[in-house]
Design an enzyme around this catalytic site. Structure first.
Site, short mmCIF file in Angstrom:
data_model
loop_
_atom_site.label_atom_id
_atom_site.label_comp_id
_atom_site.label_asym_id
_atom_site.label_seq_id
_atom_site.Cartn_x
_atom_site.Cartn_y
_atom_site.Cartn_z
N GLU A 1 11.74 96.13 -14.04
CA GLU A 1 11.00 95.38 -13.05
C GLU A 1 11.38 95.93 -11.67
O GLU A 1 12.54 95.85 -11.26
CB GLU A 1 11.38 93.89 -13.13
CG GLU A 1 10.70 93.01 -12.13
CD GLU A 1 9.35 92.57 -12.63
OE1 GLU A 1 8.50 92.26 -11.78
OE2 GLU A 1 9.14 92.53 -13.86
N ARG B 1 3.38 84.79 -7.82
CA ARG B 1 3.46 84.93 -9.27
C ARG B 1 4.54 84.03 -9.85
O ARG B 1 4.35 83.43 -10.92
CB ARG B 1 3.70 86.40 -9.64
CG ARG B 1 2.46 87.26 -9.51
CD ARG B 1 2.74 88.69 -9.91
NE ARG B 1 3.33 89.47 -8.84
CZ ARG B 1 4.05 90.58 -9.01
NH1 ARG B 1 4.31 91.02 -10.23
NH2 ARG B 1 4.50 91.25 -7.98
N PRO C 1 4.92 98.10 -10.33
CA PRO C 1 4.69 96.68 -10.16
C PRO C 1 4.60 95.98 -11.50
O PRO C 1 3.79 96.37 -12.33
CB PRO C 1 3.35 96.63 -9.41
CG PRO C 1 2.69 97.91 -9.74
CD PRO C 1 3.76 98.92 -9.96
N CYS C 2 5.43 94.98 -11.75
CA CYS C 2 5.51 94.33 -13.06
C CYS C 2 5.82 92.86 -12.90
O CYS C 2 6.10 92.40 -11.80
CB CYS C 2 6.61 94.99 -13.92
SG CYS C 2 6.49 96.79 -14.06
N THR C 3 5.78 92.11 -13.99
CA THR C 3 6.17 90.70 -13.99
C THR C 3 6.97 90.44 -15.27
O THR C 3 6.57 90.87 -16.35
CB THR C 3 4.95 89.78 -13.96
OG1 THR C 3 4.06 90.19 -12.92
CG2 THR C 3 5.37 88.33 -13.73
#
Length: 498
Positions: A95, A267, A2-4
């Site tokens: 991602e 997000r 899980p990333c942004t």
């Protein structure tokens, strides 16, 4: 993982740099300690073997030197995550994205399956080798590319040949361009160049919302894709756009599940709300876009030029100023409703800027933060070096304040329960380290500009200076946070015991 991700085109950035930035977050219930290192050519493997997929790949000769942010504990592989090679080409991978059943049915993932039984036994099944994934991509791509566009083409070829076991988004930048690649099923991919005047927001969700097949199969000016992508879409009825509308790749390849509306889309909403506060009435009851909207655009033109500090703030967001803030004092029913960007599971933030207005020898800066972004500081390091400061490279499984990663993890663990008491001190720490970082860049740039000989020793000295300040200020913050946390302990009592 899980990333942004946040990407900023050169005409949208404060100094004309291309900027790619990404939080690497560990999975729920785990932490992945991180290190900052340089991989010199002699240390790059000639034959790469993945841990998770058991895949073996022969790599080209003559790799370039590159920086990386690998796992400190390598039982699951390298996970190099983000870096810059010696020709000022950067890559961030990956991602983790979402997809849908139609895509997976048409092109299943290439997943590893262990052998069943023993050779010669009835029902024996040999192991099935998996494809490439986040564990592998930086290591097998970044040392061999000479432009962002070339990075897309190399990774695309590897995806077509070996497949992948997950959906991934990958960013590449050089001084002129940013490219964003998204995998589609097991072997397919699309890529789009980030417009120079725009920024792009990417939560864990397939994001490209328009795609031009004519360009992808023609000039490739702004779009690229796997060699059979157009036929793949047609054969499997993946195009959901109505007649007369442009092809929407997000609708074709992505998802809009209930969990997306809690975990992903909020997000993108938060980042665009911050960078374009006047674009719409973001918080109105009848707002055009809400945290649960599936049509939040892939990219926008910002209302003003985007700074490094803006990037850090955006990738640390926990819905400040809204009723969703887990640290807020309003909106008890909605507080903590959505997954923050600045989350407890942030492992590292890498922000790479390739600067156009300085000598190529020191144009690439890799800004780094370790641990939860709400409580850490982002600091700059030159990428054209052969070694990195021990404070960032010495991370092990042992918890110790001699490691930047673990010091930040301790600060966050203590400060979280005492957020309002610690907030001012943390903000001062972040601002001070940002100012010191910019100052050292200016000073080192000026010295390097006068240096005709190899500048790498000078850049390494600048990096060490940043690290020395960083350790001193981080230790100081830890002392202050420990004091606040200790004074707030449940077993405290106001009567003096002296």
């Amino acid at each position: 993982m899980p990333c942004t991700t946040l990407l900023v085109g050169k005409d949208a950035s404060f100094d004309g740099s291309t900027i790619i930035a990404r939080n690497e977050d560990s999975g729920n219930g785990t932490f992945n300690p991180k290190r900052f290192v340089v991989v010199n050519p002699e240390d790059q493997p000639h034959t790469y073997k993945s841990v998770l997929a058991h895949l073996t790949i022969d790599l080209p000769d003559n790799p370039l030197r590159y920086t990386a942010v690998p796992n400190a504990i390598t039982n699951e592989g390298i996970w190099a995550e983000a870096g810059v090679n010696e020709e000022n080409i950067s890559m961030s991978a990956t991602e983790t994205l979402t997809t849908n059943e139609r895509v997976l049915g048409a092109d299943p993932f290439v997943t590893y399956e262990p052998e069943k039984g023993k050779p010669g036994d009835d029902g024996y099944e040999p192991e099935l080798i998996g494809g490439i994934g986040e564990e592998d991509m930086v290591t097998i791509v970044l040392p061999y590319i000479h432009s962002a566009r070339e990075g897309v083409l190399r990774l695309g070829k590897l995806l077509e040949q070996y497949g992948t076991y997950e959906m991934n988004g990958i960013a590449f930048n050089d001084v002129n361009e940013i490219w964003w690649l998204e995998t589609v099923g097991g072997h397919h991919w699309i890529a789009k160049r980030v417009p120079d005047n725009m920024y792009v927001t990417m939560p864990n969700q397939l994001g490209i919302d328009s795609f031009d097949f004519e360009d992808a199969f023609g000039e490739r000016e702004n779009y690229m894709c796997s060699v059979d992508m157009k036929q793949f879409v047609a054969d499997n009825h993946l195009d959901l756009t109505l007649e007369g509308h442009a092809f929407n790749s997000r609708e074709a390849f992505g998802s809009h599940s209930d969990s997306d509306h809690v975990y992903n889309t909020p997000r993108a909403w938060a980042m665009q709300r911050f960078l374009n506060p006047h674009a719409i009435q973001w918080d109105a009851s009848d707002a055009l876009l809400t945290p649960a909207s599936d049509d939040i655009p892939w990219g926008r033109v910002p209302e003003r030029k985007v700074t490094i500090e803006d990037v850090k703030y955006a990738l640390s967001l926990h819905y400040q100023g809204t009723r969703y803030d887990p640290y807020g004092r309003d909106g008890a029913a909605t507080r903590g409703m959505y997954r923050p960007i600045g989350i407890n599971r942030n492992s590292q933030l890498s922000v790479v800027e390739i600067r156009p207005d300085v000598d190529d020898r020191y144009a690439a800066i890799q800004w780094l933060a370790f641990g939860s972004n709400v409580f850490n500081a982002l600091v700059p390091f030159y990428a054209n070096v052969t070694t990195t400061p021990e404070y960032l490279s010495n991370t092990t499984a042992q918890v110790t304040t001699e490691s930047f990663y673990w010091a930040n993890r301790i600060i966050a663990g203590l400060a979280d329960a005492h957020f309002h008491e610690c907030q001012a001190g943390i903000e001062r720490y972040q601002e001070k380290m940002g100012g010191i970082g910019h100052q050292i860049i200016h000073e080192t740039d000026a010295a390097a500009d006068q240096q005709v000989a190899d500048v790498k020793p000078l850049l390494e000295a600048g990096n060490q200076k940043v690290a020395d300040y960083l350790k001193r200020e981080t230790d100081s913050l830890l002392s202050k946070v420990l004091y606040e946390a200790s004074m707030g302990m449940k077993n405290g009592f106001s009567k003096d015991d002296m």
